[in-house]
Every structure is written in structure tokens, then in C-alpha cells.
Design a protein around this motif. Structure first.
Motif: not given
Length: 459
Positions: A217-225, A228-231, A236-240
Motif C-alpha cells: 500500500f502506498i498512500n492508502n492505495r492497493t498497489m499489489n495484493a 485480489f489475485l483473481a481480479v 484492477y486500476d479502476e476497481k481495486v
């Protein structure tokens, strides 16, 4: 033990892995004969910088050793702190070598691609006259217990939420969910919102929300997790990336919030239970999850992804299937480490079993007094003792909290006792200042979701 002309002698060797070469000991042996100065710096988000000055041999006969040492050093910095740009000074050959491995198709292509995606910037290697100075921006987070707070802990198999009023948990719930196998991000969003609303119903208002979740997480944003592997990548950028921010602000409006890696929140929970700082938390479960709270009780914002940090310099060390690299922490301090060693101890594991079920087989044998199982845990304890000295060298931590299912039961007790003996015998200077321990009841009372609730400072 010898690699690239560098010899390492140990007092303690894992009984089931006698070729293990602790990276710290390898590095020390390498540096004892290295005289040519080299500067390395790695830039990450918001201009933050990890910077170090080190040495190589700089002679043709030691080129392989130089390259190996620099390779492992840079990889360690990248996964400990994160970054998308490497600066090199002092040796053009080192610069050319790093450019050749951090590129598409290069030896470290996985790291190159991962970091570029996380930091949303092309990965670069630059030759400079002098590397930039170190710069950090740790955040004072956690320990804020005033008011009405929600703590949400997003796990891979269940989600937990707590309602906390002035430091007292007035409500908590745990709900099974399946985020890793669900491609629709609305499923994740709706689950998060449902948990937040469930906790809010038990308080007169919501003053702040803290989130603990696996991922970067960078600045509260989910950069990789991994949740959400199946998304699909295209949404990903828009929804996750802003999923936790949207869930909180859509539900409660403009309230303070913090979204932090679950490893850091575990370390924070440890610091709260110990009533001290400088805590490294290591959870040995499906992988090796790590968090860190610094000397001033702050969360650093570093990646702390020690699962990918090398710990073994042996050329035939076990390979990690995801990154493709060898000798990294995930194969030593997770259920993979147990599964790797069990056959060497003569323990047959049914290949139809899941990794978690295989771990349970070895755990059961350990509880029954199996000498073979004890050899597995003793070997992991030797790994851990040598590696805790390395982690202390990297972090300077005073406390290490050992968590996760691998550390449970008699096996965990043997791992801890063996690691302590290795520290006492081979690294007495570290043993004098570093305390490794298992969580106590106070830690369990603090809990992950309550620690998460304390993250943001209320207005």
C-alpha cells in the motif's frame, strides 16, 4: 563452505540442510577482502531514498563474487524498502551488470516488473558521480484509542472487524469470505462495506477507520495484493487500487482513515502489547509476512517483503516458484520450509494434501514426540538464528515477535530455543540486544483489528 572464492565457517548448521550458507556470514567474509568503494541508492515513492556505501573487490578474478554480492544487496534493499530507480556510483562494471539483470528477460526480471507496477514508474538503473543521501518519511501511526473507531482486518479466508470506543472493543465479528478466487471486485467492495456497517451499528458515531490488509500500500492505495489475485488486470486500476478508500468514504464520508500492510499492523500490535518500540514482527504461515515499527514507534512505509529477501548463499538453495529466485526467506520461514525439510527427515507427505494439511501432519508428529519432526524444526531454528542476526543488521530492531502457524505448539518452542542458541553462540553481540519471543495473551487481547482501529489520528 565456499562460493565464488568466499569461504564461510559455521558453528551451527541445519541438520537437514548442511549446505546452508547464511547470507550475513557470506557478506561479512566477502567484505573482509573488498577494498573498492561503491555507492548504491534506491529511490521509492515521494522522493524517499535508501542509500548505502559498500565495497567490492574490483578485480577480474573476483568478478563473479562481486556480481553476486551486489545482486543480493540490491535485491535486499528493493524488497525491504521498495523502489523503482537504482543509482550506482564508483564502478561502471557494477552499473552495467545491474542494467543487464534488471530488465525484460534479465535475471531479476520479476523484481524489475513488480517494482515498476507497484510504483507506477518504469524501472531504471542510473550511473552517477555520487549516490543521493538516504531519505525516509516514517509515519507516526497507531496507539490512537480515543473516540469511536473501526478496525478492519482483511484476510485471505476471513475478514474481521472491531468497533472500539476509547480503547475498549465493544463489538467484533469474523466472517468467512473468498477474496482470492473471486474475480468480481464488487464482491470485495461489498464485503468491506458490510463489515464497516456492521461495526458502525454498535457505536454512536465513527471518528476514524483503520484497515489491515495483506499487500503493498502506498498512500492508502492497493498497489499489489494477493486478496485480489483473481481480479482481471484491465479493471484492477479502476476497481481495486482505491477500493478501501472508496468503501470508507462512501460509507462514512470525510473521516480519517489509514490502510496499512497487515505485517506492519502485527508489529504495531506487538509494540502496543510490549509497551515498547523497535519491533519486527515475522509471521510464518502460508508465506513469510513481516512488519516493522521503528525506534520511535512509527510505521516506516517500507515494503518489508522479506519473503523475497535472500537469506541463503548456497547455489542449490530452493527456488521460489513465483519469483523464480533462490535462497529467499519464503522457503525457510513458512509452511514451505517445513514441507521442504520433511522428506529429508524421512517423513513421507501425501502429495494429494494441501500445503496447510502437510504442515499439520508434521505438527502432529512433533506433538507425538517424533525425532524426525524435531529435526525439521531444529533445522528451521538454525535458519532463524542466523537470519535474525541478518535482520537485526538490516533493521536494528530490539524485539522480534514470531507469529504464524509454523510457530505454534512444540515445534515453535523448539524453533525459538534453537534460534536463541545460534544467536548466543555465533552472534553474542546481537543476542545481547535482541529479544525474540512468541506472542503472549496481552498481544492476543490487542488483536489485529483493534490495532488497525488505532492507526489513524482522529480530528
Amino acid at each position: 563452505m565456499n562460493r565464488y572464492g568466499i569461504s564461510v565457517e559455521l558453528k551451527h548448521v541445519p541438520p537437514l540442510d548442511p549446505e546452508f550458507i547464511p547470507l550475513l556470514r557470506y557478506n561479512r567474509a566477502f567484505l573482509s577482502g573488498a577494498k573498492k568503494p561503491v555507492g548504491i541508492a534506491v529511490e521509492r515513492a515521494d522522493g524517499q531514498m535508501a542509500s548505502c556505501r559498500t565495497f567490492i573487490h574490483g578485480t577480474p578474478d573476483m568478478a563473479d563474487a562481486d556480481h553476486y554480492y551486489i545482486n543480493r544487496l540490491v535485491k535486499t534493499i528493493l524488497w525491504m524498502k521498495g523502489g523503482f530507480r537504482i543509482y550506482v556510483s564508483g564502478d561502471e562494471g557494477t552499473y552495467e551488470y545491474l542494467k543487464s539483470i534488471y530488465c525484460a528477460g534479465g535475471e531479476q526480471a520479476f523484481d524489475w516488473d513488480y517494482m515498476a507496477n507497484v510504483f507506477e514508474h518504469p524501472f531504471e538503473v542510473l550511473l552517477v558521480d555520487q549516490v543521493p543521501a538516504a531519505k525516509d518519511s516514517p509515519k507516526a501511526m497507531g496507539g490512537h484509542l480515543e473516540g469511536c473507531r473501526i478496525g478492519f482486518d482483511a484476510g485471505g479466508s476471513d475478514r474481521k472487524v472491531s468497533a472500539v470506543i476509547d480503547g475498549e472493543t465493544v463489538y467484533s465479528e469474523e466472517v468467512v469470505w473468498f477474496p482470492k478466487i473471486t474475480p468480481d471486485p464488487d464482491y470485495h467492495y461489498e464485503g468491506i462495506v458490510a463489515a464497516l456497517k456492521s461495526a458502525a451499528e454498535h457505536m454512536p458515531r465513527v471518528d476514524a477507520v483503520g484497515v489491515s490488509s495483506a499487500g503493498v500500500f502506498i498512500n492508502n492505495r492497493t498497489m499489489n495484493a494477493s486478496l485480489f489475485l483473481a481480479v482481471p488486470k484491465e479493471i484492477y486500476d479502476e476497481k481495486v487500487k482505491d477500493i478501501y478508500i472508496r468503501a470508507i468514504t462512501d460509507t462514512f464520508g470525510d473521516v480519517p482513515y489509514s490502510v496499512i500492510n497487515d505485517g506492519d499492523v502485527s508489529a504495531l500490535a506487538g509494540a502496543m502489547s510490549l509497551e515498547d518500540s523497535s519491533v519486527l514482527g515475522i509471521a510464518m504461515g502460508t508465506s513469510e509476512a513481516v512488519g516493522y515499527v521503528d525506534e520511535k514507534g512509527r510505521i516506516t512505509g517500507w515494503l518489508n517483503e522479506l519473503a523475497f529477501v535472500p537469506v541463503d548463499a548456497h547455489p542449490d538453495a530452493m527456488r521460489d516458484e513465483w519469483s523464480g529466485d533462490i535462497g529467499c526467506g519464503v522457503k525457510y520461514f513458512s509452511q514451505d520450509g517445513v514441507i521442504k525439510l520433511a522428506p529429508r527427515a524421512g517423513i513421507e507427505l501425501d502429495e494429494s494434501l494441501s500445503p496447510a494439511e502437510k504442515l499439520k501432519v508434521v505438527q502432529k508428529l512433533m506433538e507425538e514426540g517424533s525425532e524426525a519432526a524435531a529435526k525439521v524444526y531444529e533445522s528451521i531454528g538454525v535458519y532463524l538464528g542466523h537470519t535474525l542476526a541478518y535482520y537485526h543488521d538490516l533493521y536494528g530492531c530490539r524485539h522480534v515477535l514470531l507469529l504464524g502457524r509454523v510457530m505454534s505448539g512444540k515445534g515453535g518452542d523448539l524453533i525459538l530455543a534453537t534460534a536463541q542458541k545460534v544467536l548466543d553462540d555465533e552472534y553474542p553481540d546481537v543476542a545481547a540486544v535482541l529479544k525474540a519471543e512468541l506472542p503472549d495473551e496481552k498481544f492476543r487481547r490487542v488483536g489485529q483489528s483493534m490495532a488497525a482501529a488505532s492507526l489513524p489520528e482522529s480530528r
